[in-house]
Scaffold this motif. Structure first.
Motif, mmCIF file in Angstrom:
data_model
loop_
_atom_site.group_PDB
_atom_site.id
_atom_site.type_symbol
_atom_site.label_atom_id
_atom_site.label_comp_id
_atom_site.label_asym_id
_atom_site.label_seq_id
_atom_site.Cartn_x
_atom_site.Cartn_y
_atom_site.Cartn_z
ATOM 1 N N GLY A 55 -12.147 18.774 -18.669
ATOM 2 C CA GLY A 55 -10.710 18.822 -18.993
ATOM 3 C C GLY A 55 -10.152 18.134 -17.592
ATOM 4 O O GLY A 55 -8.772 18.377 -17.322
ATOM 5 N N ALA A 56 -10.514 17.870 -16.625
ATOM 6 C CA ALA A 56 -10.027 17.331 -15.362
ATOM 7 C C ALA A 56 -9.531 15.684 -15.648
ATOM 8 O O ALA A 56 -10.089 15.054 -16.228
ATOM 9 C CB ALA A 56 -11.004 17.348 -14.201
ATOM 10 N N ASP A 57 -8.639 15.409 -14.717
ATOM 11 C CA ASP A 57 -8.189 14.106 -14.755
ATOM 12 C C ASP A 57 -8.690 13.432 -13.421
ATOM 13 O O ASP A 57 -9.095 12.279 -13.759
ATOM 14 C CB ASP A 57 -6.610 14.156 -14.633
ATOM 15 C CG ASP A 57 -5.799 14.545 -15.574
ATOM 16 O OD1 ASP A 57 -6.379 14.383 -16.711
ATOM 17 O OD2 ASP A 57 -4.648 14.503 -15.824
ATOM 18 N N LYS A 58 -8.925 13.964 -12.543
ATOM 19 C CA LYS A 58 -9.778 13.359 -11.327
ATOM 20 C C LYS A 58 -10.509 14.440 -10.624
ATOM 21 O O LYS A 58 -10.385 15.636 -10.813
ATOM 22 C CB LYS A 58 -8.572 12.774 -10.414
ATOM 23 C CG LYS A 58 -7.804 13.668 -9.793
ATOM 24 C CD LYS A 58 -6.587 12.998 -8.772
ATOM 25 C CE LYS A 58 -5.743 13.902 -8.116
ATOM 26 N NZ LYS A 58 -5.041 13.132 -7.226
ATOM 27 N N VAL A 59 -11.293 13.968 -9.768
ATOM 28 C CA VAL A 59 -12.173 14.551 -8.903
ATOM 29 C C VAL A 59 -11.785 14.194 -7.464
ATOM 30 O O VAL A 59 -11.766 13.066 -7.036
ATOM 31 C CB VAL A 59 -13.706 14.520 -8.912
ATOM 32 C CG1 VAL A 59 -14.423 15.422 -8.214
ATOM 33 C CG2 VAL A 59 -14.081 14.846 -10.398
ATOM 34 N N VAL A 60 -11.532 15.337 -6.653
ATOM 35 C CA VAL A 60 -11.152 15.202 -5.047
ATOM 36 C C VAL A 60 -12.365 15.760 -4.311
ATOM 37 O O VAL A 60 -13.174 16.522 -4.889
ATOM 38 C CB VAL A 60 -9.758 15.940 -4.872
ATOM 39 C CG1 VAL A 60 -8.867 15.133 -5.498
ATOM 40 C CG2 VAL A 60 -9.731 17.173 -5.077
ATOM 41 N N SER A 61 -12.498 15.293 -2.933
ATOM 42 C CA SER A 61 -13.222 15.629 -2.063
ATOM 43 C C SER A 61 -14.733 15.525 -2.553
ATOM 44 O O SER A 61 -15.550 16.276 -2.460
ATOM 45 C CB SER A 61 -13.166 17.326 -1.865
ATOM 46 O OG SER A 61 -11.832 17.599 -1.238
ATOM 47 N N VAL A 62 -14.850 14.270 -3.072
ATOM 48 C CA VAL A 62 -16.280 13.969 -3.418
ATOM 49 C C VAL A 62 -17.183 13.602 -2.268
ATOM 50 O O VAL A 62 -16.978 13.033 -1.269
ATOM 51 C CB VAL A 62 -15.984 12.559 -4.544
ATOM 52 C CG1 VAL A 62 -17.546 12.043 -4.852
ATOM 53 C CG2 VAL A 62 -15.247 12.879 -5.580
ATOM 54 N N VAL A 84 -30.904 13.220 -5.897
ATOM 55 C CA VAL A 84 -29.240 12.807 -5.526
ATOM 56 C C VAL A 84 -28.442 13.778 -5.885
ATOM 57 O O VAL A 84 -28.378 14.108 -7.371
ATOM 58 C CB VAL A 84 -29.015 11.340 -6.208
ATOM 59 C CG1 VAL A 84 -27.895 10.877 -5.706
ATOM 60 C CG2 VAL A 84 -30.040 10.099 -5.791
ATOM 61 N N GLN A 85 -27.550 14.122 -5.280
ATOM 62 C CA GLN A 85 -26.613 15.114 -5.646
ATOM 63 C C GLN A 85 -25.123 14.683 -5.240
ATOM 64 O O GLN A 85 -24.953 13.843 -4.235
ATOM 65 C CB GLN A 85 -26.797 16.492 -4.943
ATOM 66 C CG GLN A 85 -28.016 17.141 -5.209
ATOM 67 C CD GLN A 85 -28.103 18.325 -4.329
ATOM 68 O OE1 GLN A 85 -27.323 19.073 -4.375
ATOM 69 N NE2 GLN A 85 -29.352 18.789 -3.908
ATOM 70 N N ALA A 86 -24.095 15.066 -6.258
ATOM 71 C CA ALA A 86 -22.725 14.758 -5.910
ATOM 72 C C ALA A 86 -22.057 15.947 -6.264
ATOM 73 O O ALA A 86 -22.421 16.748 -7.193
ATOM 74 C CB ALA A 86 -22.442 13.627 -6.756
ATOM 75 N N TRP A 87 -20.953 16.045 -5.623
ATOM 76 C CA TRP A 87 -20.155 17.405 -5.831
ATOM 77 C C TRP A 87 -18.602 17.030 -5.516
ATOM 78 O O TRP A 87 -18.493 16.144 -4.855
ATOM 79 C CB TRP A 87 -20.545 18.706 -5.223
ATOM 80 C CG TRP A 87 -20.667 18.321 -3.513
ATOM 81 C CD1 TRP A 87 -19.581 18.872 -2.657
ATOM 82 C CD2 TRP A 87 -21.562 17.989 -2.681
ATOM 83 N NE1 TRP A 87 -19.936 18.501 -1.328
ATOM 84 C CE2 TRP A 87 -21.395 18.029 -1.554
ATOM 85 C CE3 TRP A 87 -23.114 17.371 -2.980
ATOM 86 C CZ2 TRP A 87 -22.260 17.617 -0.591
ATOM 87 C CZ3 TRP A 87 -23.831 16.767 -2.161
ATOM 88 C CH2 TRP A 87 -23.246 17.192 -0.697
#
Length: 191
Positions: A55-62, A84-87
């Motif tokens: 339900g998010a519009d965007k992701v910050v602090s990737v 490979v990790q992403a957060w």
């Protein structure tokens, strides 16, 4: 300077993605052009997909992390494990729900409730008036029927009756003759 109004964003929470794969390569590292080895770009794209589903519009602090480790080595090839990790933090627009309605809206709601009550009262009065009109019509029909019955009875009474006989008019008299014997009952035999 822009005068646009932006919706406030609120964090939904952290989002984390981990992609893992095993590949073969030489002693220098995984083979070039290996199709099943994940990359940091793929992990970041998957992170954004997961956030949209939440339900998010965007992701910050990737942020992303790429790691490889040699698992088994042989004379011709080595097997590598690639992680490979992403957060990041998922953000969504803030849905503002006022805890209290403004005074004007409350007044409008009260007026609307009063108007609805008046409409219900008017509808019930109109229905009662229709019922009374039907009752009045039925009563008028029964009165008309009673009046027509009385008029018919008065017309019957108004028909002239035959005149009484005059004294000089001949009168027929019935006579009976006594010469005919009356039948007698049979005699009972005595034994």
């Amino acid at each position: 300077m822009s005068n646009s109004i932006r919706a406030a964003m609120a964090p939904l929470g952290p989002v984390h993605v981990r992609l893992t794969s095993f590949v073969r390569g030489d002693a220098k590292g995984p083979g070039i052009g290996i199709m099943n080895a994940p990359t940091a770009a793929e992990a970041t794209a998957e992170l954004h997909r997961v956030a949209r589903v939440a339900g998010a519009d965007k992701v910050v602090s990737v942020a992303a992390d790429y790691r490889r480790a040699a698992l088994a080595g042989g004379t011709t090839s080595t097997q590598w494990r690639i992680d490979v990790q992403a957060w990041g933090t998922a953000m969504a627009p803030v849905k503002v729900e006022p805890s209290e309605q403004p005074e004007e809206q409350r007044a409008q709601a009260a007026d609307k409730a009063k108007d609805q009550a008046k409409d219900r009262d008017a509808a019930s009065k109109a229905q009662d008036a229709r019922a009374d009109a039907q009752d009045s019509a039925e009563q008028a029909k029964s009165r008309d029927a009673a009046a027509s019955e009385q008029a018919a009875a008065q017309r019957i009474d108004a028909v002239p009756q035959p005149a009484t006989p005059v004294a000089d008019a001949p009168v027929a008299v019935a006579t009976t003759s006594e010469s005919t014997p009356a039948p007698s009952a049979p005699a009972a035999s005595q034994r």
